[in-house]
Scaffold this active site. Structure first.
Site, PDB file in Angstrom:
ATOM      1  N   GLU A  75     -27.651   2.248 -79.662  1.00 49.66           N
ATOM      2  CA  GLU A  75     -28.563   1.415 -78.863  1.00 49.66           C
ATOM      3  C   GLU A  75     -28.770   2.157 -77.559  1.00 49.66           C
ATOM      4  O   GLU A  75     -27.829   2.312 -76.780  1.00 49.66           O
ATOM      5  CB  GLU A  75     -27.931   0.038 -78.590  1.00 49.66           C
ATOM      6  CG  GLU A  75     -27.656  -0.788 -79.831  1.00 49.66           C
ATOM      7  CD  GLU A  75     -28.920  -1.244 -80.519  1.00 49.66           C
ATOM      8  OE1 GLU A  75     -29.994  -1.225 -79.886  1.00 49.66           O
ATOM      9  OE2 GLU A  75     -28.848  -1.585 -81.709  1.00 49.66           O
ATOM     10  N   CYS A 113     -31.335  -2.794 -70.428  1.00 52.37           N
ATOM     11  CA  CYS A 113     -32.144  -1.932 -71.286  1.00 52.37           C
ATOM     12  C   CYS A 113     -33.457  -2.603 -71.672  1.00 52.37           C
ATOM     13  O   CYS A 113     -34.429  -1.937 -72.000  1.00 52.37           O
ATOM     14  CB  CYS A 113     -31.349  -1.584 -72.527  1.00 52.37           C
ATOM     15  SG  CYS A 113     -30.746  -3.056 -73.365  1.00 52.37           S
ATOM     16  N   GLU A 146     -36.935   6.601 -68.021  1.00 53.29           N
ATOM     17  CA  GLU A 146     -36.215   5.367 -67.702  1.00 53.29           C
ATOM     18  C   GLU A 146     -35.625   5.483 -66.298  1.00 53.29           C
ATOM     19  O   GLU A 146     -34.916   6.446 -66.003  1.00 53.29           O
ATOM     20  CB  GLU A 146     -35.086   5.164 -68.725  1.00 53.29           C
ATOM     21  CG  GLU A 146     -34.372   3.840 -68.548  1.00 53.29           C
ATOM     22  CD  GLU A 146     -33.206   3.657 -69.525  1.00 53.29           C
ATOM     23  OE1 GLU A 146     -32.421   4.598 -69.716  1.00 53.29           O
ATOM     24  OE2 GLU A 146     -33.091   2.546 -70.079  1.00 53.29           O
TER      25      GLU A 146
END
Ligand code: NAD
Length: 480
Positions: A248, A282, A384
């Protein structure tokens, strides 16, 4: 100075090396504890303990395993206040959030998978009248669970609980940045009467403690949550021994606001999606795509709301935005703000360090920031940031919105806001994203598959997907 210890074979201990790492309180900018700096020797002890415990734990009736998980859930519930305070101090998140979200979710994870332990079933495939195939789902053995710092106990237990429920023994490696509640969990597992070796916690740095776990021949699976860069390393570390892996990883999630949306809900929820946990989730929607007709109105209302977010001492009940997790992460996000300016971004609000008076004067706080005027292809819109920073981008058509949404290497989550039912379904199907929220954000049902596409993930967690990941399928074919 508090010591943050390993839990190996039913005992809490320092690292074999006798070395320690600093653990900082990011709201104060000061070290307040020291963490066992484990290495391959500690991993070896933990894996050996897990391997020894496995035959008995895997044969323990599901009902009894379930009861053990519930016992742990009740102990976390009992210590909720203490755990929430520890999580807040370790990570910089508001105590109110740790109390309302992080620790209750850890409780829920154990309760949920306590149910799953007794409800898990497998398939049968009758081949006409000639044979009967049935699938056995058997636990793997010793498995590794590696987690990040943003939701420390929440995400670690999201892995540990299904692994244990399915009958595996666990070696958990929490983030070295936020190790405190994992150490407390280790203590609680001993109090709960968990047999030694069933749940082990090895503290320490990724390359020193995490990598030996991923490479260990006796570890049958690695469930990892963290950055895409480290996920890539883990995939390589685990490949040599053909372990099962679940990854993940990062996200750069879009929020799509169409002109027909209920803006009274869409706007505050878009702020929540971008800035919850100081943007360090996230799933945070960090690229806000807005249909041109409503762009000025949505932008102005977003700016007004984001300016009003209260940054402050995480232990103050009024605080909405806490500190970033570490000096290193603070520096990274400040660097991203610099890049956004160099790329020509217009900072609509925020844009720099937030000054907090009093005891938090040296803490790692950043003002919640909105930026417009950037291209979809620039670094700010591609990489990110994982902080309190979101960008605004206008779009004209549904096709353009989908193409902007899909224009990064990530594909974790998206949320879209529209009253047009048909569009909601079509856009949901077209998004390259493991999770799509329509007219909501972060509405979770723990039974649903959770995970990302593209560079955001490999595999799915949640519900029976997690139980399947932590078991090996064996087909038994019986000729009739
Ligand atoms: P990270 O990748 O730096 O670290 C995650 C964990 O991996 C830590 O425990 C670390 O010690 C360990 N690690 C580092 N190098 C390793 C190695 N070589 N071998 C084994 N283990 C190693 O991530 P982070 O900075 O702690 O967390 C932030 C990242 O996590 C963000 O990218 C965020 O998007 C991601 N994240 C993803 C999800 C999701 O569900 N997809 C959820 C939360 C966070």
């Amino acid at each position: 100075m508090q010591d943050v210890l390993n839990t190996i074979d039913g005992r809490q201990s320092a690292a074999v090396s006798g070395e320690w790492l600093d653990d900082a309180d990011p709201a104060l900018g000061e070290t307040y504890a020291r963490v066992a700096s484990s290495d391959a020797r500690d991993v070896e002890k933990a894996v050996a303990a897990a391997v020894r415990a496995f035959p008995s734990w895997s044969r323990t009736p599901a009902m009894q395993r379930s009861r053990m998980l519930r016992r742990l859930a009740r102990l976390i519930e009992r210590d909720l206040e203490e755990l929430a305070r520890a999580e807040s101090i370790d990570s910089g998140k508001p105590l109110s959030a740790a109390r309302a979200v992080d620790i209750p979710r850890a409780v829920q994870n154990f309760d949920f998978f306590a149910d799953a332990a007794t409800q898990f079933a497998s398939e049968a495939h009758p081949t006409d009248e000639s044979a009967l195939n049935y699938t056995l789902r058997q636990p793997l053995g010793a498995v590794g669970c590696i987690s990040p710092w943003n939701l420390p106990l929440y995400l670690l237990t999201w892995k540990i609980a299904p692994a244990l429920a399915a009958g595996n023994c666990v070696v958990a490696k929490p983030s070295e940045v936020t190790p405190m509640t994992a150490s407390m969990l280790g203590e609680l597992s001993i109090e709960a009467g968990m047999p030694p070796g069933v749940l082990n916690v090895v503290q320490g740095l990724g390359p020193r403690a995490g990598a030996p776990l991923c490479k260990h021949a006796d570890v049958k699976a690695i469930s990892f949550t963290g950055s895409t860069r480290v996920g890539n390393e883990i995939a390589r570390e685990a490949a040599a021994s053909f372990k099962k892996i679940s990854l993940e990883m990062g996200g750069k999630n879009p929020t799509l606001i169409f002109a027909d949306a209920d803006l009274r809900t869409a706007i505050p929820e878009t702020v929540r999606a971008a800035f919850s946990n100081t943007g360090q989730i996230c799933l945070c929607g960090s690229r806000i795509l807005i249909e041109k007709g409503v762009y000025p109105r949505v932008r102005d209302e977003l700016v007004e709301r984001v300016r009003a977010l209260r940054v402050g001492d995480p232990l103050d009940a009024r605080t909405e935005q806490g500190a970033l997790v570490s000096r290193q992460h603070f520096d990274k996000v400040m660097g991203c703000l610099q890049v956004a300016r160099e790329e020509g971004g217009r900072v609509l609000c925020g844009g720099g360090r937030a000054r907090v008076e009093g005891r938090c004067a040296n803490g790692f706080f950043i003002q919640p920031t909105l930026i417009e005027g950037l291209s979809a292809a620039c670094r700010t819109n591609q990489e990110e940031i994982f902080g309190p920073v979101a960008t605004l981008l206008p779009f004209e058509t549904g096709e353009e919105a989908v193409s902007l949404a899909n224009s990064t290497r990530y594909g974790l989550a998206a949320s879209l806001w529209t009253r047009d039912l048909s569009r909601a379904h079509k856009v949901s199907a077209a998004l390259h994203s493991g999770i799509v929220w329509v007219n909501c954000w972060m509405l979770r049902d723990l039974r649903t598959p959770f995970g990302g596409m593209k560079d955001s993930g490999v595999g799915r967690e949640g519900g029976m997907d997690a139980m399947r990941f932590f078991t090996e399928a064996k087909n038994v074919c019986v000729k009739l």
